[in-house]
Scaffold this motif. Sequence first.
Motif, PDB file in Angstrom:
ATOM      1  N   ARG A   9      -0.918   6.899  -3.515  1.00  0.00           N
ATOM      2  CA  ARG A   9      -2.381   6.605  -3.562  1.00  0.00           C
ATOM      3  C   ARG A   9      -2.598   5.314  -4.384  1.00  0.00           C
ATOM      4  N   VAL A  64       0.837  -1.097   0.121  1.00  0.00           N
ATOM      5  CA  VAL A  64      -0.017   0.065   0.139  1.00  0.00           C
ATOM      6  C   VAL A  64       1.117   1.185   0.019  1.00  0.00           C
ATOM      7  N   ASP A  65       0.701   1.987  -0.944  1.00  0.00           N
ATOM      8  CA  ASP A  65       1.552   3.306  -0.955  1.00  0.00           C
ATOM      9  C   ASP A  65       0.837   4.648  -0.908  1.00  0.00           C
ATOM     10  N   CYS A  66       0.538   4.992   0.273  1.00  0.00           N
ATOM     11  CA  CYS A  66      -0.525   6.130   0.498  1.00  0.00           C
ATOM     12  C   CYS A  66      -0.083   7.446  -0.086  1.00  0.00           C
ATOM     13  N   LYS A  67       1.303   7.436  -0.472  1.00  0.00           N
ATOM     14  CA  LYS A  67       1.770   8.736  -0.915  1.00  0.00           C
ATOM     15  C   LYS A  67       1.243   8.895  -2.592  1.00  0.00           C
ATOM     16  N   LEU A 112       2.625   2.522   8.046  1.00  0.00           N
ATOM     17  CA  LEU A 112       1.298   3.154   8.274  1.00  0.00           C
ATOM     18  C   LEU A 112       1.449   3.620   9.642  1.00  0.00           C
ATOM     19  N   CYS A 158       3.920  -1.292   5.464  1.00  0.00           N
ATOM     20  CA  CYS A 158       3.544  -0.355   4.479  1.00  0.00           C
ATOM     21  C   CYS A 158       3.991   1.304   4.902  1.00  0.00           C
ATOM     22  N   VAL A 183      -7.994   7.748   4.200  1.00  0.00           N
ATOM     23  CA  VAL A 183      -7.900   6.604   4.630  1.00  0.00           C
ATOM     24  C   VAL A 183      -8.298   6.156   5.857  1.00  0.00           C
ATOM     25  N   LEU A 227      -3.266  10.885   7.447  1.00  0.00           N
ATOM     26  CA  LEU A 227      -3.276  10.436   6.096  1.00  0.00           C
ATOM     27  C   LEU A 227      -4.835  10.906   5.603  1.00  0.00           C
TER      28      LEU A 227
END
Length: 483
Positions: free
Chosen positions: A121, A116-119, A355, A353, A377, A374
Motif C-alpha cells: 500500500r 504502485v505497490d498494492c501489497k 494490476l 505494476c 483501490v 484489491l
Amino acid sequence: MEVAGLIYFCYTICITPAKDRRLPMIKNIVILGAGFGGLRVALNVEADIRRYLRGSTPEAEEWKVILIDRNPYHLYYPKLYDIAVPEGAEPSPAIEIREILKGTRVEFVQGEVQRVDCKARVVEVTPSPDLRSSSPEGVEDGPSERRPRGGKGEGLSYEYLVLALGADTDFFGIEGLQEYGCTLKSVSDAQKIRTMIEQFLKVPDKKLEIMIGGAGATGVEVAAELAHLFRNISRDRWSVTIVEALPRILSMFPLALSQYAHLRLERLGVHLMLDTCIKKVDSAHSREIATSPTAPRNDGAVIEVILAPRPLKPGEKEEELTCEFLPEHEKLVRADLLLWAGGIRPNPLMAQCGLPVDKKGRVEVDEHMAVRNLENVFAIGDNAFLLDPVMKQPVPAIAQAALLEAKIVAENITATIKGRLMKLYPFPKFPAIVPLGNKDAVALVGTHVVRGFSAWFLRQAADFRYYNSILPWWRAIKLCFFR
C-alpha cells in the motif's frame, strides 16, 4: 459541574505520560492524476469528509486527501484547439491546481508516479522532470502543495487509492509516426502547431499542407477550425486533409450526425480520405539524401506520408472500399504538418505494476469502480475497463464518464469509511457535442441529433458548467467568454 469537568480534564492531561498522548495516525486517500476524474474525486472526497465525518466520528481528523500529478495545472482538453488555431488572442485551458484547491484541505503533490505497490500500500513518487531544474531543494511551497525532494522516490502510504492517470497516445506501431507527427495532448503541442500556422500566415507565397490522422471528435474539430481560419485565403495556398481508416467520420456516433459533419467539412474545403491508413511517415529530406546525397536540403518541416487502403475484413471485397487510390494500393503524399488524433492507450504503468488489466492494458473494475481482487483501490477514466452488461460495450473513455465515475468513487470511499454499502455505476447514455467551426456544431442528446448554432450553444453551456464546478462563477465566466 462545568468547573469539576475542567479540573478533571486538566488532571488527566497532567498525569498521562507524554508517550501515551500520541497524535492519531494519518490515513491517506491518494489520488493519482489531476485530470477530469482525479480532480473531481479529490474535491468530492474532501468535501464529504468535512461534511459527514468531522465531528461525527473521532477518527475524522485522521484522514488526509492527497492529489498527485506531474503538472502544476489542470488541463481542460476540449479547449486545446483554441491554442492551436491562432484566431484572436491565445487562450489558456490550463488552470493552476493551487487555484482550484484554494479553500480546501486537499494536499497537492507535484511529481511523477514511478511505482504502485498494492501489497505494501505504497505509491512511489519522484519529482517531475521540470521540477528537478526549476525547483531546488529548500524552496517553500504553498500550504496545500508539496513536492518530492531530490531525485529519489518518495513513498506515500495509502488507505485508499484512486488510479486516474489518464491515457497516452497510441501510434499503433506506425513507422516514423511518433518521430515526425505531432499530437494535441498538451499546451506545448498546441503551441507548436500555432507557431507553424502563424509563420505560414506571414509568408504570402507559401502553401501550407496539413494532414490529420483520425476522424474522431478531435480530428474533425481541429480540421473544421483550421478550415474556418483559412476561409479568406485562396484554397490554392492551403489544404487540410483527414485520413480515416473507417468508411465514415465520427463512426462512434449515429449516421445522421456523421453525415452532417461530413457535409460541413466538405463545404469548408476539408479533403476526406476514408478507408485509408497511414502506413509510414518519414522526412522528405531523409528520402532525398538516400536517393541523392548531393541533393539540396529541403524544408526540414516537410514530411512524407505513405498511405494505403485499410485491410479488408473477412468476406469484404476491395471494390467496397471508398479509398480513392485503390488501383495503386499505395500513395505517397507530402505534408508540412501531420497531426495524429487516431487513438489512445491506457497508461503503461497500470500493467507494469501488476494490476489486473484487460488485453488493451485497462484496469479491470467492478460496478463499484473498485479494482478486482484489491482492497480499497479504485480506477476511473481512461485507465478503467468496465463492461456495460446491457450494451456489451465498455464505458466510453470520455470526460462525462470520468466525472460520473469520480462521483461514484468519492461516494463509495466515504461509504466504506462509515461502514455503509457502496453505490453501483448506473451506465447512462452521455450526450456528445462536436464543434465544427464558426459557431456551428453537431450534438447527440439522447436519441436526438442537434445541429448548427443550437448545438454550438450547448457546447458553450457545457464548458461553463464544468468551469463553474471547479472555480467561482465569476472566474468561470471569464474563462468561457472573456479570454
